[in-house]
Design a protein around this motif. Sequence first.
Motif, short mmCIF file in Angstrom:
data_model
loop_
_atom_site.label_atom_id
_atom_site.label_comp_id
_atom_site.label_asym_id
_atom_site.label_seq_id
_atom_site.Cartn_x
_atom_site.Cartn_y
_atom_site.Cartn_z
N LYS A 196 0.87 -1.17 0.00
CA LYS A 196 0.00 0.00 0.00
C LYS A 196 0.91 1.22 0.00
CE LYS A 196 -4.12 -1.94 2.17
NZ LYS A 196 -5.09 -1.85 3.30
N ASN A 198 1.69 5.34 -0.32
CA ASN A 198 1.05 6.60 0.05
C ASN A 198 1.29 7.68 -1.01
OD1 ASN A 198 3.65 7.68 0.52
ND2 ASN A 198 3.59 7.07 2.68
N LYS A 200 3.33 10.01 -1.09
CA LYS A 200 4.74 10.34 -1.29
C LYS A 200 5.50 9.20 -1.99
CE LYS A 200 5.01 13.44 2.71
NZ LYS A 200 5.71 13.72 3.98
N LYS A 202 5.90 6.27 -0.97
CA LYS A 202 6.54 5.41 0.02
C LYS A 202 5.55 4.34 0.48
CE LYS A 202 10.03 6.26 1.98
NZ LYS A 202 11.43 5.75 1.79
N ASP A 204 3.33 2.37 2.94
CA ASP A 204 2.64 2.46 4.23
C ASP A 204 2.45 1.09 4.87
OD1 ASP A 204 2.37 5.15 4.68
OD2 ASP A 204 0.35 5.32 3.86
N HIS A 205 2.14 0.12 4.02
CA HIS A 205 1.88 -1.23 4.53
C HIS A 205 2.42 -2.25 3.54
CE1 HIS A 205 -0.14 -4.51 6.62
NE2 HIS A 205 -0.60 -4.93 5.45
N LYS A 225 10.24 -0.73 3.61
CA LYS A 225 9.41 0.40 4.06
C LYS A 225 10.27 1.64 4.33
CE LYS A 225 5.90 0.02 6.73
NZ LYS A 225 5.01 -0.22 7.87
N ARG A 239 1.04 6.57 -6.42
CA ARG A 239 0.51 7.32 -5.27
C ARG A 239 -0.83 6.74 -4.84
NH1 ARG A 239 1.40 13.79 -6.59
NH2 ARG A 239 3.67 13.81 -6.44
N ASN A 240 -0.96 6.52 -3.54
CA ASN A 240 -2.23 6.06 -2.97
C ASN A 240 -2.79 4.87 -3.75
OD1 ASN A 240 -2.24 8.18 -1.00
ND2 ASN A 240 -2.98 9.58 -2.58
N GLU A 242 -2.52 0.34 -4.35
CA GLU A 242 -2.08 -0.99 -3.93
C GLU A 242 -1.44 -1.68 -5.12
OE1 GLU A 242 -3.93 -3.83 -0.66
OE2 GLU A 242 -5.00 -4.02 -2.56
#
Length: 267
Positions: A196, A198, A200, A202, A204-205, A225, A239-240, A242
């Motif tokens: 997942k 984000n 940026k 990067k 998140d999960h 991560k 971005r944002n 999965e």
Amino acid sequence: MKKLILLFLFLFSVKIFACKCGNSGEVGIQYQNADFVGEIEITKIYGNNLKSRIYKADVSVLKIYKGKSFGTVEISGLINDIQSAACEVDLKVGEKYLVYLSKNDGDNVISMTTNRKSLGSEKYTISACTPKTFISDVTDQKLKTERQVDEFLSKSKEKLNQVFFLDESVSENSKGDFKDYEISDAKNKFAVYKLKVNEKSKIDHIEAVQNFESSKDLEIMNLMKKNFVIGKDFFSEVRNEEVLLMLFYRPENKGSDYADTLSGELK
């Protein structure tokens, strides 16, 4: 993501008269972008088409991971007159390859054309940029792993986009956390992760679809991560979203100036 663009500009800032291919080198992305993935053998080669600078070959499809069987390919170049700067390639009768063939006539200089209706079949064009692995009589570890990856993807129910990464632990003063990374107890040569990402770019999960089955699995995911910036290509940021990402463990690359032991590319 600016770092991805800067890296791309650096790699292509010097004008070189040579074949330039757009494929990323990541097996997962090559599989995703291909319409046919499988193993073929060149069985017959025909004469040159001087106008189009192509020659035709019959093939036997030995194994299919993705797509449908076919019997003919067009090969970029002329027999006994290959121009490597034009991404032309010299294939021989009896040679076997694991190939990734796409309908896209762009980034990877791979195309698929449809014969006239009277011929009633499809044919692919192969150039030097076509992702392919030569199959020799002696199977090496790279080919073995590549086959395992393609088999895994052919059976996978995950339909998320495959991506690549920039490792921020690599700098002018550091070769990165994964340069000569050692996994003494890895049961698998490759791992697949669901990420997942984000705003940026990067992580998140992170969730392992298949890990290395080693004592280093958690450490590897934590380093991902911490260090990874995720992109679809050098100009498209994630971005944002999965997505899926693959890592390969190649202990034979330890000490190499050109490859990491833990890498997104199978090389």
